[in-house]
Design a protein around this motif. Structure first.
Motif: not given
Length: 458
Positions: A327-349
């Motif tokens: 919730l605090r993160r949303e207030e701060l408008n802090d986010r992790t880029a989507v493409v690196p997240q999905d690339a890491l998911r693929l490397l893990l899976e």
């Protein structure tokens, strides 16, 4: 192309890695200019007397790093804008000419870097290619992509003994970002926060930036000294897997004492799992979080196991606390880029990340052994884990070594710069071996350090 390229079949590095390093240096120094065409892989392989696979793997690595680009039906070229300008041709000397000796090639032995030369290029490129094709989202869950959170929960359980429900895991931009989000959620201006002394400078900066009063907490060769921790701390930040920068691994009795202190005082423990995957004497100790998930917030990152440029990490804690952080993160408008997240998911899976970490344990063990041998006879500490070690020398000598080594193209750090302002509990040199330097360069750089310490940097 007229460049002095050569590969050593008996060298410590794979031949493709040798070729990557030489081409990268040529582009970085301007000997290969932007827009210049490289030989076809078959032609270069013939010139070097190696298989075409060696050259193909080298070109693929440089494609992945962005140094090279392909032009349909034309060939392989140096990417515009990445290479240094080609040096001007030397002119005949005149009475007004000023000649300067070129700076030596720098060997970076500073800590905090991971070696990216061993990334599994096909798997790495495949993950990014697939991730870049995912549909864009207008609004992102502040916890991170659900698929990545499931994969990370499984990975941390298997690799670090961190068993957590998916709603107890939040995807961050790295360990420092996770610490900042935690501090923004649980700290009030003036809250006292314990930090290791000496310790991680960026963590201190993050906590001070959130208004905390920093309380230096001494460490020894085993890590944080738990006895004597003040009872009025709201939070204590620690690196128990491989204390930065002293290199200690916090033993189990101290871990238990730290958790007992936290339960008694109501404080939180921020566990930065610095270098937690890499230990060379025994199997890595499970994370501190596994002993008491109620008082520990666990911070992990891809910075050491892959590359800091990926910009993905994770925070694990009590689900209700993680919900507050989201919730605090949303207030701060802090986010992790989507493409690196999905690339890491693929490397893990696909199991690619596990295979990479296993390879890197062996690679870093070899690099660590090369450094220890090159520094033979000097007092070392923290060499059983992680990607750096410490050479114990007096502070004045450490300063002289850093200056003289830099003049000879070798970059090292002193322990002094990792202390809190105005304090100094230990002195010495911090030597990192996770940099872009190859084994031969690591040995050369450490031999320079060894010589300067032995001669008093005179």
């Amino acid at each position: 192309m007229d460049l002095p390229l050569a590969v050593d079949r008996d060298g410590d590095e794979p031949m493709s890695a040798q070729l990557v390093g030489q081409l990268r240096a040529a582009m970085g120094e301007g000997r290969l200019a932007a827009g210049e065409r490289l030989p076809a892989s078959r032609a270069l392989a013939g010139l070097l007397g190696v298989s075409r696979t060696v050259v193909t793997e080298a070109y693929e690595q440089l494609y992945a790093e962005g140094w090279l680009e392909g032009r349909h039906g034309s060939g392989t070229y140096v990417t515009d804008g990445v290479a240094a300008p080609r040096p001007p041709k030397p002119q005949p000397p005149t009475t007004r000419s000023v000649f300067r000796t070129a700076a030596p090639h720098e060997i970076d032995l500073r800590p905090g870097l991971a070696w990216v030369g061993a990334l599994d290029t096909p798997a790495w490129r495949r993950a990014w290619r697939l991730a870049s094709g995912m549909p864009l989202q207008q609004r992102q869950d502040p916890h991170g992509l659900p698929g990545l959170r499931v994969a990370l929960a499984d990975y941390t359980r298997r690799s670090r003994g961190v068993a957590c429900p998916v709603d107890g895991l939040l995807v961050t931009r790295g360990a420092t970002n996770g610490l900042d989000l935690l501090a923004a959620t649980v700290l009030r201006p003036g809250d006292r926060v314990g930090v290791e002394e000496p310790g991680y400078r960026r963590a201190r900066a993050v906590l001070a930036g959130r208004g905390a009063e920093l309380v230096p907490c001494p460490v020894d060769e085993h890590g944080l000294i738990v006895d004597g921790l003040p009872d009025d701390l709201r939070l204590v930040y620690t690196t128990p897997s491989h204390q930065f920068p002293m290199g200690g691994v916090l033993p189990v009795p101290r871990r238990q004492a730290l958790l007992a202190w936290a339960r008694r005082t109501g404080a939180l423990v921020a566990e930065d799992d610095y270098d937690g995957e890499f230990r060379y004497d025994v199997a890595p100790l499970p994370a501190l979080y596994g002993l008491d998930p109620g008082v520990v917030v666990y911070l992990g990152t891809t910075a050491k196991i892959l590359t800091a440029d990926m910009g993905v990490g994770w925070l694990v804690g009590r689900p209700e606390l993680v919900g507050e952080i989201a919730l605090r993160r949303e207030e701060l408008n802090d986010r992790t880029a989507v493409v690196p997240q999905d690339a890491l998911r693929l490397l893990l899976e696909r199991g690619d990340l596990d295979r990479h970490v296993r390879r890197m344990r062996g690679e870093y063990a070899r690099r660590r052994d090369a450094v220890v041998r090159a520094l033979d006879g000097l007092p070392l500490r923290g060499d059983t884990a992680g990607l750096h070690l410490v050479v114990d020398v007096p502070a004045p000598l450490a300063g002289r070594v850093v200056r003289e080594a830099a003049a000879r193209g070798v970059l090292v750090e002193t322990l002094e710069r990792h202390h809190h302002t105005g304090s100094r509990r230990a002195s010495g040199l911090v030597i990192g071996y996770g940099s872009a330097a190859g084994l031969a360069e690591l040995r050369k750089g450490c031999e320079v350090v060894h010589e300067l310490v032995e001669t008093g940097a005179s």
